[in-house]
Motif scaffolding. Structure first.
Motif, PDB file in Angstrom:
ATOM      1  N   ARG A  52       0.554  -1.197  -0.142  1.00 49.83           N
ATOM      2  CA  ARG A  52      -0.082  -0.068   0.074  1.00 49.83           C
ATOM      3  C   ARG A  52       1.006   1.411   0.024  1.00 49.83           C
ATOM      4  NH1 ARG A  52      -2.468  -1.397   5.461  1.00 49.83           N
ATOM      5  NH2 ARG A  52      -2.971   0.797   5.367  1.00 49.83           N
ATOM      6  N   PRO A  53       1.453   1.565  -1.122  1.00 48.27           N
ATOM      7  CA  PRO A  53       2.310   2.583  -1.229  1.00 48.27           C
ATOM      8  C   PRO A  53       1.915   4.080  -0.719  1.00 48.27           C
ATOM      9  CG  PRO A  53       1.793   1.810  -3.414  1.00 48.27           C
ATOM     10  CD  PRO A  53       1.390   0.826  -2.619  1.00 48.27           C
ATOM     11  N   ALA A  54       0.819   4.327  -1.198  1.00 48.44           N
ATOM     12  CA  ALA A  54       0.253   5.613  -0.707  1.00 48.44           C
ATOM     13  C   ALA A  54      -0.086   5.832   0.905  1.00 48.44           C
ATOM     14  CB  ALA A  54      -1.331   5.633  -1.409  1.00 48.44           C
ATOM     15  N   ASP A  55      -0.023   4.561   1.675  1.00 47.98           N
ATOM     16  CA  ASP A  55      -0.291   4.774   2.959  1.00 47.98           C
ATOM     17  C   ASP A  55       0.959   4.560   3.764  1.00 47.98           C
ATOM     18  OD1 ASP A  55      -3.100   4.991   2.525  1.00 47.98           O
ATOM     19  OD2 ASP A  55      -3.407   2.542   2.731  1.00 47.98           O
ATOM     20  N   ILE A  66      15.448  -8.245  -0.842  1.00 49.01           N
ATOM     21  CA  ILE A  66      15.440  -9.638   0.113  1.00 49.01           C
ATOM     22  C   ILE A  66      13.990  -9.503   0.746  1.00 49.01           C
ATOM     23  CG2 ILE A  66      16.112 -10.359   2.475  1.00 49.01           C
ATOM     24  CD1 ILE A  66      18.912  -9.141   1.915  1.00 49.01           C
ATOM     25  N   VAL A  67      13.731  -8.472   1.335  1.00 48.88           N
ATOM     26  CA  VAL A  67      12.144  -8.291   1.774  1.00 48.88           C
ATOM     27  C   VAL A  67      11.135  -8.701   0.869  1.00 48.88           C
ATOM     28  CG1 VAL A  67      10.627  -7.034   3.198  1.00 48.88           C
ATOM     29  CG2 VAL A  67      12.779  -6.867   3.832  1.00 48.88           C
ATOM     30  N   VAL A  68      11.357  -8.301  -0.401  1.00 53.03           N
ATOM     31  CA  VAL A  68      10.173  -8.335  -1.228  1.00 53.03           C
ATOM     32  C   VAL A  68      10.155  -9.921  -1.955  1.00 53.03           C
ATOM     33  CG1 VAL A  68       9.579  -7.674  -3.725  1.00 53.03           C
ATOM     34  CG2 VAL A  68      10.082  -5.911  -2.101  1.00 53.03           C
ATOM     35  N   GLU A  69      11.507 -10.225  -2.322  1.00 54.93           N
ATOM     36  CA  GLU A  69      11.481 -11.584  -2.751  1.00 54.93           C
ATOM     37  C   GLU A  69      11.332 -12.684  -1.605  1.00 54.93           C
ATOM     38  OE1 GLU A  69      14.918 -14.839  -4.463  1.00 54.93           O
ATOM     39  OE2 GLU A  69      15.406 -12.870  -3.817  1.00 54.93           O
ATOM     40  N   ALA A  70      11.646 -12.627  -0.406  1.00 56.13           N
ATOM     41  CA  ALA A  70      11.115 -13.655   0.630  1.00 56.13           C
ATOM     42  C   ALA A  70       9.872 -13.732   0.888  1.00 56.13           C
ATOM     43  CB  ALA A  70      12.268 -13.393   1.761  1.00 56.13           C
ATOM     44  N   ASN A  71       9.225 -12.589   1.030  1.00 56.99           N
ATOM     45  CA  ASN A  71       7.760 -12.420   1.193  1.00 56.99           C
ATOM     46  C   ASN A  71       6.714 -12.396   0.024  1.00 56.99           C
ATOM     47  OD1 ASN A  71       8.392 -12.590   4.291  1.00 56.99           O
ATOM     48  ND2 ASN A  71       8.882 -10.361   4.037  1.00 56.99           N
ATOM     49  N   GLN A  72       7.504 -12.619  -0.968  1.00 58.20           N
ATOM     50  CA  GLN A  72       6.626 -12.522  -2.483  1.00 58.20           C
ATOM     51  C   GLN A  72       5.539 -11.419  -2.431  1.00 58.20           C
ATOM     52  OE1 GLN A  72       5.094 -16.580  -2.251  1.00 58.20           O
ATOM     53  NE2 GLN A  72       6.605 -17.337  -3.415  1.00 58.20           N
ATOM     54  N   LEU A  73       6.218 -10.022  -2.281  1.00 56.40           N
ATOM     55  CA  LEU A  73       5.464  -8.845  -2.280  1.00 56.40           C
ATOM     56  C   LEU A  73       4.962  -8.563  -3.427  1.00 56.40           C
ATOM     57  CD1 LEU A  73       7.308  -6.876   0.574  1.00 56.40           C
ATOM     58  CD2 LEU A  73       5.279  -8.315   0.699  1.00 56.40           C
ATOM     59  N   PRO A  74       3.924  -7.797  -3.769  1.00 54.66           N
ATOM     60  CA  PRO A  74       3.433  -7.483  -5.078  1.00 54.66           C
ATOM     61  C   PRO A  74       4.280  -6.564  -6.014  1.00 54.66           C
ATOM     62  CG  PRO A  74       2.130  -6.391  -3.464  1.00 54.66           C
ATOM     63  CD  PRO A  74       2.927  -7.347  -2.546  1.00 54.66           C
ATOM     64  N   ARG A 103      22.799  -0.780  -0.393  1.00 54.91           N
ATOM     65  CA  ARG A 103      22.684  -1.559   0.657  1.00 54.91           C
ATOM     66  C   ARG A 103      21.109  -1.791   1.091  1.00 54.91           C
ATOM     67  NH1 ARG A 103      23.858  -0.926   6.938  1.00 54.91           N
ATOM     68  NH2 ARG A 103      23.089  -2.702   7.591  1.00 54.91           N
ATOM     69  N   LEU A 104      20.428  -0.429   1.059  1.00 55.12           N
ATOM     70  CA  LEU A 104      18.997  -0.452   1.225  1.00 55.12           C
ATOM     71  C   LEU A 104      18.355  -1.092  -0.074  1.00 55.12           C
ATOM     72  CD1 LEU A 104      16.482   0.790   2.765  1.00 55.12           C
ATOM     73  CD2 LEU A 104      16.796   2.944   1.575  1.00 55.12           C
ATOM     74  N   LYS A 105      18.677  -0.927  -1.348  1.00 53.09           N
ATOM     75  CA  LYS A 105      18.142  -1.563  -2.406  1.00 53.09           C
ATOM     76  C   LYS A 105      18.114  -3.042  -2.221  1.00 53.09           C
ATOM     77  CE  LYS A 105      17.835  -1.825  -7.272  1.00 53.09           C
ATOM     78  NZ  LYS A 105      17.795  -3.286  -7.444  1.00 53.09           N
ATOM     79  N   ASN A 106      19.206  -3.721  -1.817  1.00 62.11           N
ATOM     80  CA  ASN A 106      19.562  -4.994  -1.555  1.00 62.11           C
ATOM     81  C   ASN A 106      18.635  -5.340  -0.287  1.00 62.11           C
ATOM     82  OD1 ASN A 106      20.872  -7.618  -2.084  1.00 62.11           O
ATOM     83  ND2 ASN A 106      21.674  -7.113   0.171  1.00 62.11           N
ATOM     84  N   ALA A 107      18.345  -4.637   0.706  1.00 57.02           N
ATOM     85  CA  ALA A 107      17.652  -5.063   1.564  1.00 57.02           C
ATOM     86  C   ALA A 107      16.005  -5.121   1.298  1.00 57.02           C
ATOM     87  CB  ALA A 107      17.568  -4.102   2.914  1.00 57.02           C
ATOM     88  N   ILE A 108      15.594  -3.914   0.426  1.00 55.95           N
ATOM     89  CA  ILE A 108      14.455  -4.005  -0.106  1.00 55.95           C
ATOM     90  C   ILE A 108      14.100  -5.299  -1.075  1.00 55.95           C
ATOM     91  CG2 ILE A 108      12.927  -3.026  -1.746  1.00 55.95           C
ATOM     92  CD1 ILE A 108      13.989  -0.367  -0.838  1.00 55.95           C
ATOM     93  N   THR A 115       8.150  -4.021  -6.157  1.00 53.16           N
ATOM     94  CA  THR A 115       9.488  -3.751  -5.244  1.00 53.16           C
ATOM     95  C   THR A 115       9.427  -2.070  -5.074  1.00 53.16           C
ATOM     96  OG1 THR A 115      10.467  -5.380  -6.338  1.00 53.16           O
ATOM     97  CG2 THR A 115      11.895  -3.944  -5.211  1.00 53.16           C
ATOM     98  N   PRO A 116       9.370  -1.598  -3.965  1.00 51.98           N
ATOM     99  CA  PRO A 116       9.696  -0.057  -3.742  1.00 51.98           C
ATOM    100  C   PRO A 116      10.983   0.376  -4.043  1.00 51.98           C
ATOM    101  CG  PRO A 116       8.672  -1.060  -2.036  1.00 51.98           C
ATOM    102  CD  PRO A 116       9.016  -2.322  -2.675  1.00 51.98           C
ATOM    103  N   GLN A 117      11.216   1.675  -4.557  1.00 52.36           N
ATOM    104  CA  GLN A 117      12.329   2.325  -4.801  1.00 52.36           C
ATOM    105  C   GLN A 117      12.733   2.887  -3.402  1.00 52.36           C
ATOM    106  OE1 GLN A 117      13.858   2.371  -7.700  1.00 52.36           O
ATOM    107  NE2 GLN A 117      12.352   0.944  -8.057  1.00 52.36           N
ATOM    108  N   PRO A 118      14.198   2.799  -3.234  1.00 51.00           N
ATOM    109  CA  PRO A 118      14.691   3.384  -1.937  1.00 51.00           C
ATOM    110  C   PRO A 118      14.169   4.558  -1.679  1.00 51.00           C
ATOM    111  CG  PRO A 118      16.478   2.251  -3.439  1.00 51.00           C
ATOM    112  CD  PRO A 118      15.294   2.260  -4.203  1.00 51.00           C
ATOM    113  N   ALA A 119      14.034   5.417  -2.458  1.00 50.78           N
ATOM    114  CA  ALA A 119      13.477   6.848  -2.285  1.00 50.78           C
ATOM    115  C   ALA A 119      12.152   6.730  -1.662  1.00 50.78           C
ATOM    116  CB  ALA A 119      13.669   7.550  -3.590  1.00 50.78           C
ATOM    117  N   GLU A 120      11.467   5.857  -2.015  1.00 55.10           N
ATOM    118  CA  GLU A 120       9.970   5.590  -1.249  1.00 55.10           C
ATOM    119  C   GLU A 120      10.017   5.357  -0.150  1.00 55.10           C
ATOM    120  OE1 GLU A 120       6.907   3.359  -3.676  1.00 55.10           O
ATOM    121  OE2 GLU A 120       8.555   2.708  -5.066  1.00 55.10           O
TER     122      GLU A 120
END
Length: 343
Positions: free
Chosen positions: A98-101, A310-318, A303-308, A320-325
């Protein structure tokens, strides 16, 4: 000589405004939810309040105790609070769904991953794979528990073979000690000092399986604000970060004195224990080598992009947010004004 009534009214208004005390002008109010109950490692927030640093920036800040590092994110997203202190990885998860929230982080504090699974020293669990067939417990909003699906993937654990149970936070170490659970989720520093409060020696009685040692070089707790507040009150956000950074430098200079600001909120805390917990937090959770290069408060984009990822892939999120988001560094004080080391 006479003056028109309009001139006289204008003069009277000018005199009244000049005589009005500065305090009569409303300050921007900020309600902030913390990561946990009042404790030593929150001293910078309380010091900034007690020393008037927030007030100097035109802010009136109210702090409420939290219920876990993951719990503060939805509370800010819902509009109940304007700001929070909590787990960046939970924020990434929400930003993907929910990027807007999703709130946006503005100051990184815990730049070294504190997430762990802790076992007793004599436990047969020696490696992450040994968790299969065992029961691991943790508070429902614990950051390490929330990240367990990702950890299981990176540590090659069959998560379906691990039984996860929840308990009240104050029961975690007791249940582990009594053998009611085989292992526990938590933050290294938090578990260590909770165990110490029970009379245990963490170095001798416990072992820690750290997420960071198994390929998960993640960021952890950061200060964040709701997107609407950032958009409508950018100066307030910048003032908050400036005041906080100022207080952090004070804490680094004298952790013992800083601890007293936490005890003002909860007099039942043990001063020596909270002082040591504060120092351990700075040493273990806030002293990533990158601080010398980019300064405390900032993040490394790669490093933040890599962390994002990791979280997206492992949890199969819909998505991938950009670091600036996820993180906005535009409110940070100049690099020269932020700490380059904590010890």
């Amino acid at each position: 000589m006479t003056f028109p009534s309009q001139v006289l009214k204008a003069l009277a208004l000018g005199v009244a405004l000049a005589a009005a005390p500065a305090a009569s002008f409303a300050q921007t109010k900020i309600k902030m939810v913390l990561n946990w109950k009042y404790e030593g490692p929150q001293a910078w927030f309380f010091m900034a309040q007690d020393k008037g640093y927030f007030k100097e920036e035109g802010l009136e800040v109210q702090f409420d105790q939290g219920e876990g590092s993951s719990a503060s994110i939805p509370k800010v997203a819902s509009g109940a609070y304007q700001a929070g202190f909590g787990d960046l990885n939970t924020l990434i998860d929400l930003a993907a769904k929910r990027p807007a929230d999703a709130p946006v982080a503005v100051y990184m504090l815990y730049n070294t991953p504190p997430f762990t699974i802790v076992v007793k020293q004599d436990s047969p669990i020696k490696t992450p794979k040994d968790l299969e067939g065992k029961t691991v417990g943790g508070p429902a909003n614990d950051g390490a528990l929330k990240l367990f699906p990702a950890f299981a993937k990176y540590a090659k654990i069959d998560a379906s073979k691990v039984s996860v149970t929840n308990m009240a936070p104050n029961l975690r170490e007791q249940m582990l000690s009594r053998g009611q659970i085989d292992a526990a989720f938590g933050y290294v520093t938090t578990v260590s000092f909770s165990a110490r409060g029970m009379g245990l020696d963490p170095a001798k009685d416990l072992r820690f399986i750290r997420y960071g040692d198994n390929g998960m070089d993640l960021y952890s707790n950061a200060v964040f604000f709701s997107r609407s507040f950032v958009k409508e009150n950018p100066q307030a956000v910048q003032g908050f970060v400036k005041a906080l950074n100022r207080a952090i430098k004070d804490v680094i200079a004298d952790p013992a004195a800083a601890t007293d600001h936490s005890l003002k909120r909860e007099p039942l805390l043990k001063r020596e224990l909270e002082r040591d917990k504060l120092i351990a937090t700075m040493r273990n959770d806030m002293s990533h080598p990158e601080v010398a290069r980019i300064g405390l408060g900032d993040v490394d984009d790669a490093r933040l992009k890599n962390a994002i990822d990791i979280v997206v892939e492992a949890n199969q999120l819909p998505r991938t947010p950009q670091p600036a988001e996820v993180f906005d560094r535009s409110f940070l004080p100049a690099r020269a004004d932020r700490p380059s080391k904590l010890f």
